[in-house]
Design a protein around this motif. Structure first.
Motif, mmCIF file in Angstrom:
data_model
loop_
_atom_site.group_PDB
_atom_site.id
_atom_site.type_symbol
_atom_site.label_atom_id
_atom_site.label_comp_id
_atom_site.label_asym_id
_atom_site.label_seq_id
_atom_site.Cartn_x
_atom_site.Cartn_y
_atom_site.Cartn_z
ATOM 1 N N THR A 34 0.815 -1.224 0.000
ATOM 2 C CA THR A 34 0.000 0.000 0.000
ATOM 3 C C THR A 34 0.840 1.261 0.000
ATOM 4 O O THR A 34 0.567 2.200 -0.739
ATOM 5 N N GLU A 35 1.868 1.294 0.825
ATOM 6 C CA GLU A 35 2.652 2.514 1.048
ATOM 7 C C GLU A 35 3.844 2.675 0.116
ATOM 8 O O GLU A 35 4.439 3.742 0.047
ATOM 9 N N GLY A 36 4.241 1.610 -0.560
ATOM 10 C CA GLY A 36 5.422 1.680 -1.420
ATOM 11 C C GLY A 36 6.690 1.432 -0.620
ATOM 12 O O GLY A 36 6.675 0.732 0.387
ATOM 13 N N GLN A 37 7.770 2.050 -1.052
ATOM 14 C CA GLN A 37 9.051 1.845 -0.400
ATOM 15 C C GLN A 37 9.070 2.495 0.981
ATOM 16 O O GLN A 37 8.720 3.654 1.143
ATOM 17 N N MET A 38 9.502 1.720 1.978
ATOM 18 C CA MET A 38 9.615 2.178 3.360
ATOM 19 C C MET A 38 10.997 1.763 3.867
ATOM 20 O O MET A 38 11.546 0.766 3.408
ATOM 21 N N VAL A 39 11.526 2.514 4.806
ATOM 22 C CA VAL A 39 12.772 2.115 5.454
ATOM 23 C C VAL A 39 12.424 1.738 6.887
ATOM 24 O O VAL A 39 11.877 2.541 7.641
ATOM 25 N N HIS A 40 12.717 0.495 7.216
ATOM 26 C CA HIS A 40 12.433 -0.051 8.542
ATOM 27 C C HIS A 40 13.688 0.096 9.399
ATOM 28 O O HIS A 40 14.781 -0.328 9.007
ATOM 29 N N PHE A 41 13.531 0.721 10.575
ATOM 30 C CA PHE A 41 14.613 0.879 11.538
ATOM 31 C C PHE A 41 14.303 0.034 12.762
ATOM 32 O O PHE A 41 13.187 0.077 13.275
ATOM 33 N N HIS A 42 15.291 -0.713 13.204
ATOM 34 C CA HIS A 42 15.185 -1.482 14.444
ATOM 35 C C HIS A 42 16.295 -0.956 15.344
ATOM 36 O O HIS A 42 17.482 -1.071 15.020
ATOM 37 N N ILE A 43 15.902 -0.341 16.452
ATOM 38 C CA ILE A 43 16.845 0.308 17.351
ATOM 39 C C ILE A 43 16.832 -0.450 18.672
ATOM 40 O O ILE A 43 15.761 -0.658 19.262
ATOM 41 N N LEU A 44 17.994 -0.880 19.121
ATOM 42 C CA LEU A 44 18.073 -1.517 20.413
ATOM 43 C C LEU A 44 19.334 -1.046 21.111
ATOM 44 O O LEU A 44 20.318 -0.704 20.473
ATOM 45 N N GLY A 45 19.222 -0.958 22.412
ATOM 46 C CA GLY A 45 20.377 -0.487 23.140
ATOM 47 C C GLY A 45 20.138 -0.413 24.614
ATOM 48 O O GLY A 45 19.180 -0.985 25.146
ATOM 49 N N GLU A 46 21.019 0.342 25.243
ATOM 50 C CA GLU A 46 20.995 0.488 26.685
ATOM 51 C C GLU A 46 21.516 1.882 27.018
ATOM 52 O O GLU A 46 22.514 2.327 26.457
ATOM 53 N N VAL A 47 20.814 2.564 27.905
ATOM 54 C CA VAL A 47 21.258 3.865 28.406
ATOM 55 C C VAL A 47 21.288 3.774 29.925
ATOM 56 O O VAL A 47 20.271 3.460 30.545
ATOM 57 N N GLN A 48 22.442 3.992 30.488
ATOM 58 C CA GLN A 48 22.654 3.899 31.936
ATOM 59 C C GLN A 48 22.099 2.598 32.511
ATOM 60 O O GLN A 48 21.412 2.580 33.535
ATOM 61 N N GLY A 49 22.371 1.496 31.841
ATOM 62 C CA GLY A 49 21.966 0.186 32.316
ATOM 63 C C GLY A 49 20.524 -0.205 32.047
ATOM 64 O O GLY A 49 20.117 -1.305 32.379
ATOM 65 N N MET A 50 19.751 0.692 31.436
ATOM 66 C CA MET A 50 18.341 0.405 31.151
ATOM 67 C C MET A 50 18.189 0.033 29.672
ATOM 68 O O MET A 50 18.373 0.880 28.798
ATOM 69 N N PRO A 51 17.849 -1.224 29.378
ATOM 70 C CA PRO A 51 17.718 -1.652 27.984
ATOM 71 C C PRO A 51 16.437 -1.119 27.344
ATOM 72 O O PRO A 51 15.449 -0.840 28.017
ATOM 73 N N PHE A 52 16.473 -0.969 26.031
ATOM 74 C CA PHE A 52 15.292 -0.593 25.266
ATOM 75 C C PHE A 52 15.394 -1.187 23.869
ATOM 76 O O PHE A 52 16.469 -1.562 23.409
ATOM 77 N N GLU A 53 14.241 -1.243 23.216
ATOM 78 C CA GLU A 53 14.160 -1.752 21.850
ATOM 79 C C GLU A 53 12.941 -1.129 21.203
ATOM 80 O O GLU A 53 11.863 -1.103 21.787
ATOM 81 N N GLU A 54 13.111 -0.609 20.008
ATOM 82 C CA GLU A 54 12.003 -0.017 19.261
ATOM 83 C C GLU A 54 12.216 -0.246 17.779
ATOM 84 O O GLU A 54 13.345 -0.379 17.313
ATOM 85 N N SER A 55 11.110 -0.220 17.058
ATOM 86 C CA SER A 55 11.137 -0.274 15.601
ATOM 87 C C SER A 55 10.266 0.846 15.068
ATOM 88 O O SER A 55 9.261 1.213 15.687
ATOM 89 N N VAL A 56 10.652 1.369 13.933
ATOM 90 C CA VAL A 56 9.894 2.428 13.285
ATOM 91 C C VAL A 56 10.109 2.309 11.778
ATOM 92 O O VAL A 56 11.169 1.858 11.333
ATOM 93 N N GLU A 57 9.084 2.665 11.020
ATOM 94 C CA GLU A 57 9.204 2.691 9.563
ATOM 95 C C GLU A 57 8.929 4.097 9.070
ATOM 96 O O GLU A 57 8.007 4.760 9.549
ATOM 97 N N LEU A 58 9.743 4.533 8.112
ATOM 98 C CA LEU A 58 9.581 5.838 7.507
ATOM 99 C C LEU A 58 9.413 5.683 6.003
ATOM 100 O O LEU A 58 10.081 4.846 5.383
ATOM 101 N N HIS A 59 8.521 6.482 5.443
ATOM 102 C CA HIS A 59 8.334 6.481 3.991
ATOM 103 C C HIS A 59 9.614 6.953 3.307
ATOM 104 O O HIS A 59 10.382 7.726 3.881
ATOM 105 N N ARG A 60 9.813 6.520 2.085
ATOM 106 C CA ARG A 60 11.056 6.872 1.381
ATOM 107 C C ARG A 60 11.224 8.375 1.208
ATOM 108 O O ARG A 60 12.344 8.869 1.154
ATOM 109 N N ASP A 61 10.127 9.129 1.145
ATOM 110 C CA ASP A 61 10.263 10.573 0.945
ATOM 111 C C ASP A 61 10.491 11.336 2.250
ATOM 112 O O ASP A 61 10.883 12.495 2.225
ATOM 113 N N THR A 62 10.276 10.695 3.399
ATOM 114 C CA THR A 62 10.521 11.361 4.679
ATOM 115 C C THR A 62 11.724 10.767 5.414
ATOM 116 O O THR A 62 12.144 11.312 6.434
ATOM 117 N N VAL A 63 12.279 9.694 4.912
ATOM 118 C CA VAL A 63 13.340 8.972 5.604
ATOM 119 C C VAL A 63 14.594 9.817 5.806
ATOM 120 O O VAL A 63 15.360 9.584 6.732
#
Length: 122
Positions: A34-63
């Motif tokens: 439906t949306e066409g080309q998208m860039v999928h980001f998978h972000i994982l890490g730790e800040v001051q010992g606190m882990p996190f994980e997120e994913s986000v997709e951006l359209h090719r024209d806003t990426v």
């Protein structure tokens, strides 16, 4: 450290004014029926010992504003933008930008769909 599809940023030793963190950003171009080309980001890490994980997709024209999105995610998990997780080592983000531009065949001056800006949280 940058390599195509992956950026790793870390400050493993907390110093005055700089928290300890380790963040990996993986990205890939996907095609949505439906949306066409998208860039999928998978972000994982730790800040001051606190882990996190997120994913986000951006359209090719806003990426190309991905650094703003990544900064908001890092800030949400405790890494204030002044600590430079994104802006320090600008060369690596330039490499990432060029890699993404190449993969989506982006051309300077292309029009942006304003609905995509809203959908992508800008």
């Amino acid at each position: 450290m940058f390599k195509a599809g992956h950026l790793h940023r870390a400050n493993l030793t907390e110093t005055p004014g700089m928290p300890a963190f380790s963040i990996d950003i993986h990205y890939q171009v996907r095609t949505d029926a439906t949306e066409g080309q998208m860039v999928h980001f998978h972000i994982l890490g730790e800040v001051q010992g606190m882990p996190f994980e997120e994913s986000v997709e951006l359209h090719r024209d806003t990426v190309f504003n991905f650094a703003s999105t990544l900064t908001r995610i890092a800030e949400k998990h405790g890494l204030h933008p002044k600590f430079g997780a994104v802006l320090a080592h600008h060369k690596e983000y330039d490499q990432m930008f060029e890699d993404i531009r190449s993969q989506v065949h982006g051309v300077s001056g292309e029009a942006i769909n304003f609905d995509h800006l809203r959908q992508d949280g800008f």
